[in-house]
Enzyme design. Structure first.
Site, short mmCIF file in Angstrom:
data_model
loop_
_atom_site.label_atom_id
_atom_site.label_comp_id
_atom_site.label_asym_id
_atom_site.label_seq_id
_atom_site.Cartn_x
_atom_site.Cartn_y
_atom_site.Cartn_z
N ASP A 165 2.71 6.44 -0.88
CA ASP A 165 3.41 7.32 -1.82
C ASP A 165 4.88 6.91 -1.92
O ASP A 165 5.42 6.29 -1.00
CB ASP A 165 3.34 8.78 -1.36
N1 URA Z 1 -1.52 9.36 2.95
C1 URA Z 1 -0.62 10.02 2.19
O1 URA Z 1 -0.72 11.22 2.00
N2 URA Z 1 0.39 9.31 1.66
C2 URA Z 1 0.57 7.99 1.87
O2 URA Z 1 1.53 7.40 1.36
C3 URA Z 1 -0.37 7.32 2.67
C4 URA Z 1 -1.41 8.04 3.20
#
Ligand code: URA
Length: 241
Positions: free
Chosen positions: A104
């Protein structure tokens, strides 16, 4: 594999495509000992011997970088508004690098950047169950009950429950610190797993993917090439059924 001479040299960081066209036309490149003046001739990357300004240039088909992704960069190859993770790899002039999977925008940590599509496919295949280890800060007190729920698998609103995940509590207080190992890569998986037990992730960093561990000497935004040993381990491990 066969590619144009100017692309061959650009991929190997000898210059820009337009600069290299001039170099080639100016007689600064030989192929198998013969000066070649047309940038468009096709080079066999396995067998042809290319020399640029007197230096042999051996073609490396794949590049592998470990990036400590900073918060704020998006896991994409191009974006109109945001900085992308591939733009952070400044040493490479290749135009075919991509991130293996997504973190993310606000997540930090280990991201493999490569142009090896086959390896990426294997690492991301839902059937391979490649371990991913995350460090997370959670708003609230993470409990043994949460650990048990993660181990049983959670309903995060998808068709299937999550696979069993190992949750390890490092500190548990108003804000808890945890390490979490998951074997899938569903959208926002870590955040949704905590949401399923009524908690919120306030910081997330990936530390490991398969055999590849984040080099902690890399500050957010920094990267380095993978060592031969890291590439070898990653490729051989993920080749297993
Ligand atoms: N899980 C998440 O919620 N975000 C990420 O960036 C990676 C795994």
């Amino acid at each position: 594999m066969k590619i144009r001479l100017d692309k061959y040299l650009a991929d190997m960081n000898c210059g820009t495509r337009s600069g290299l066209k001039k170099e080639i036309r100016g007689g600064n490149v030989t192929v198998n000992g013969t000066p070649v003046k047309s940038p468009e001739i096709k080079i066999d990357t396995e067998t042809d011997k290319v020399v640029f300004r007197g230096q042999p240039v051996v073609y490396e088909r794949y590049e592998y970088y470990m990036l400590n992704k900073p918060a704020g960069a998006v896991s994409a190859t191009s974006d109109r508004h945001e900085q992308t993770v591939t733009e952070l790899i400044r040493d490479s002039k290749r135009d075919d690098l991509f991130p293996v999977g997504r973190l993310d925008k606000d997540t930090e940590g280990l991201l493999l950047i490569t142009n090896n599509g086959e390896l990426s496919h294997r690492l991301l295949s839902p059937r391979k169950h490649v371990d991913k280890i995350y460090f997370a800060r959670i708003d609230g007190r993470v409990t043994q009950e949460d650990v048990d729920s993660f181990a049983r698998g959670l309903d995060i609103g998808d068709e299937k429950k999550t696979l069993p995940a190992d949750l390890h509590i490092c500190t548990s207080d108003g804000i808890s610190e945890v390490m979490l190992t998951i074997r899938e890569g569903r959208f926002h998986q870590v955040k949704r797993m905590f949401q399923a037990v009524g908690k919120k992730v306030i910081y997330l960093k990936r530390l490991q993917m398969g055999s590849l561990c984040l080099d902690e000497s890399l500050k957010p935004g920094e990267y380095r090439r993978l060592t031969e040993e890291e590439v070898e381990k990653l490729c051989s491990q993920e080749r297993k059924p």
